[in-house]
Design an enzyme around this catalytic site. Structure first.
Site, PDB file in Angstrom:
ATOM      1  CE1 TYR A 170       9.154  94.796  15.982  1.00 18.95           C
ATOM      2  CE2 TYR A 170      11.294  95.505  16.798  1.00 18.95           C
ATOM      3  CZ  TYR A 170      10.508  94.980  15.788  1.00 18.95           C
ATOM      4  OH  TYR A 170      11.071  94.645  14.590  1.00 18.95           O
ATOM      5  CG  ASP A 221       8.983  87.216  11.991  1.00 13.69           C
ATOM      6  OD1 ASP A 221       9.805  87.378  11.071  1.00 13.69           O
ATOM      7  OD2 ASP A 221       9.302  86.842  13.134  1.00 13.69           O
TER       8      ASP A 221
END
Length: 251
Positions: free
Chosen positions: A109, A51
């Site tokens: 992540y 994003d």
């Protein structure tokens, strides 16, 4: 020749990965650089679409090249014509049918929280600043509940393109590194917005706004909707650190 590349970027000034009209995106910028170097249109497949504001140190792409350039030379030349917040750090030859997304077996992540009395200018764009003391014991407990296979329906928007909400998480932990709390998670794949929603909800646990047990109940509730969980954590604390592959040496 099919190629695989490891891409690094600071997501602060990008409108995410995916190409969008009149927006600066990682996909557009990288494909334009590769097209310039290879003198042909380049279509990229990517391991995971990030994003706006999200960073990457281990994003992976795949693409084809019709000219006989050394992969290392492609990485060097493409990076030379890209802006300073984006680089093709490594490039290797891959199997002819390799696809960065379809072949990925895991994605990893990390999320950084600067938990200190005074903010740090150098950490400003890569970590989220929280001055109040967080309960690390409950953070650790909440992270442990994420391990394994769960239904993460509560951690993705209610209006979503996903139809299957079960994911398998092999790593989920918080580490204290000086003044930073660093969350690391690895899963076979992720739902849209899942990581930031998990972190935002865990931070509510650390603030005493919900119990670890309440958090755990959300992890296997197919009926739960996004409103049942906490707010999404800010994008700039999140970095895609790696993608796992079984049969591609050099990635």
């Amino acid at each position: 020749m099919k190629l695989a590349g490891v891409v690094e970027y600071d997501g602060s000034d990008f409108s995410g990965w995916a190409a969008q009209p009149s927006r600066r995106t990682v996909e557009d910028t990288l494909s334009q650089a590769l097209s310039t170097v290879l003198r042909q249109p380049v279509k990229l497949a990517v391991a995971g679409r990030t994003d706006a504001g999200v960073h990457a140190t281990g994003q992976v792409v795949s693409f084809s090249a019709d000219i006989p350039l050394d992969p290392g030379e492609i990485a060097y030349k493409a990076t030379a014509v890209m802006p300073g917040d984006l680089a093709l750090r490594r490039c290797v030859e891959a199997p002819a049918d390799f696809d960065a997304r379809r072949w990925a077996s895991s994605r990893s992540y990390e999320y950084r929280v600067l938990n200190a009395a005074v903010r740090s200018p150098l950490a400003w764009g890569r970590s989220v600043y929280i001055s109040r003391r967080l309960d690390e014991t409950t953070l650790t407990e909440a992270a442990g509940k994420i391990l394994g296979e769960h239904n993460f329906r509560a951690f993705t928007p209610s209006r979503t393109y996903h139809s299957y909400f079960v994911r398998r998480v092999s790593e989920s932990r918080w580490d204290r590194e000086g003044e930073e709390l660093v969350y690391r998670i690895t899963a076979n794949s992720f739902l849209y917005g899942m990581v930031r929603a998990l972190i935002g909800t865990m931070l509510e646990v650390a603030d005493g706004k919900r119990s670890p047990e309440d958090f755990g109940r959300l992890l296997d509730s197919p009926e739960a909707r996004r409103s049942s969980a906490g707010p999404s954590a800010p994008a700039h604390g999140l970095t895609l650190t790696g993608v796992g592959y079984e049969d591609v040496p050099g990635l």
